[in-house]
Design an enzyme around this catalytic site. Structure first.
Site, mmCIF file in Angstrom:
data_model
loop_
_atom_site.group_PDB
_atom_site.id
_atom_site.type_symbol
_atom_site.label_atom_id
_atom_site.label_comp_id
_atom_site.label_asym_id
_atom_site.label_seq_id
_atom_site.Cartn_x
_atom_site.Cartn_y
_atom_site.Cartn_z
ATOM 1 N N LEU A 87 0.860 -1.172 0.000
ATOM 2 C CA LEU A 87 0.000 0.000 0.000
ATOM 3 C C LEU A 87 0.902 1.229 0.000
ATOM 4 O O LEU A 87 1.962 1.227 0.623
ATOM 5 C CB LEU A 87 -0.887 0.012 1.250
ATOM 6 C CG LEU A 87 -2.106 -0.902 1.207
ATOM 7 C CD1 LEU A 87 -2.851 -0.812 2.530
ATOM 8 C CD2 LEU A 87 -3.031 -0.524 0.055
ATOM 9 N N HIS A 102 -4.573 -3.027 -12.503
ATOM 10 C CA HIS A 102 -5.097 -4.183 -11.776
ATOM 11 C C HIS A 102 -5.590 -5.211 -12.806
ATOM 12 O O HIS A 102 -6.264 -4.840 -13.770
ATOM 13 C CB HIS A 102 -6.237 -3.742 -10.856
ATOM 14 C CG HIS A 102 -6.761 -4.862 -10.018
ATOM 15 N ND1 HIS A 102 -6.140 -5.275 -8.858
ATOM 16 C CD2 HIS A 102 -7.807 -5.694 -10.204
ATOM 17 C CE1 HIS A 102 -6.796 -6.298 -8.347
ATOM 18 N NE2 HIS A 102 -7.811 -6.579 -9.148
HETATM 19 C C1 GRF Z 1 0.162 -7.296 -13.554
HETATM 20 O O1 GRF Z 1 -0.710 -8.320 -13.875
HETATM 21 C C2 GRF Z 1 -0.595 -6.153 -12.942
HETATM 22 O O2 GRF Z 1 -1.920 -6.055 -13.352
HETATM 23 C C3 GRF Z 1 -0.550 -6.456 -11.471
HETATM 24 O O3 GRF Z 1 0.685 -7.086 -11.268
HETATM 25 C C4 GRF Z 1 1.133 -7.699 -12.457
HETATM 26 C C5 GRF Z 1 2.533 -7.230 -12.705
HETATM 27 O O4 GRF Z 1 3.165 -7.962 -13.705
HETATM 28 N N1 GRF Z 1 -0.779 -5.283 -10.690
HETATM 29 P P1 GRF Z 1 4.597 -7.522 -14.231
HETATM 30 O O5 GRF Z 1 5.545 -7.506 -13.053
HETATM 31 O O6 GRF Z 1 4.456 -6.166 -14.845
HETATM 32 O O7 GRF Z 1 4.973 -8.547 -15.245
#
Ligand code: GRF
Length: 196
Positions: A89, A106
């Site tokens: 957070l 997300h």
């Molecule tokens: C992604 O799926 C994003 O939506 C989430 O964490 C993941 C990060 O993946 N918040 P990466 O490290 O960018 O490959």
């Protein structure tokens, strides 16, 4: 006017890499620095390969010394923060200083599958278990409440009967690479409209 972006990431960093590459030749957006809370995260190597400064900030500093992070951001003239797989957070003092200028991605169509415990593979497992027909990714403004701020952009993917949490994750990642740079661009244009 150049908008300097900082990325915060804890994991593999594929979105961070995609954002850096997307803005490489952009005259208005400059990805200046990446902050991570995990010294061995994949993002560290990715940024080193790309020649982008990646600073390790321990968990304790994130929790108790937000002013140190704010100083680092100020020294780099950061106007926008993009969270890309950042598993902490954000301290309220950082949110206050960057109100409306912190975005997160997300891996679901928020408000569905957001909130506590809904991150990474947990999201895709829940979506598959509920036999959803669609999922996707959401870029939203970060507020004090988890997965809650205004939505800037969403991208949808179709779920087929043979999809698994892993295959869905791959589909969602692909849509993330499309929408995250676009959403950052859109945010800079709404916050700092050009006079020209
Ligand atoms: C992604 O799926 C994003 O939506 C989430 O964490 C993941 C990060 O993946 N918040 P990466 O490290 O960018 O490959």
């Amino acid at each position: 006017m150049t908008h300097n972006v900082a990325i915060f990431a804890s994991g593999s960093g594929s979105n961070a890499e995609n954002i850096v590459k997307a803005f490489r030749n952009d005259k208005e957006i400059d990805v200046r620095i990446v902050l991570t809370n995990r010294q061995n995260a994949g993002v560290v190597q990715r940024m080193s390969d790309l020649g982008i400064e990646c600073v390790y900030v321990p968990n304790d500093t994130w929790a108790t010394q937000p002013e140190q992070i704010l100083q680092l951001l100020a020294r780099n003239n950061i106007s926008i923060i993009a969270l890309a797989g950042f598993l902490r957070l954000i301290h309220a003092d950082i949110i206050k200083n960057y109100r409306g200028r912190i975005v997160n991605i997300h891996p679901s169509l928020l408000p569905a599958y957001g909130g506590k415990g809904m991150y990474g593979h947990h999201v895709h497992e829940a979506v598959i278990a509920n036999h959803e027909r669609h999922s996707g990714a959401t870029v939203h403004i970060v507020t004090e409440k988890m997965d809650d701020g205004d939505i800037i952009m969403q991208g949808k993917v179709e779920i087929t009967p043979d999809d698994t949490p892993a295959s869905l994750e791959a589909k969602v990642h692909a849509v993330e690479y499309e929408i995250y740079p676009q959403a950052i661009k859109k945010l800079t244009q709404s916050l700092y409209p050009s006079n020209g």
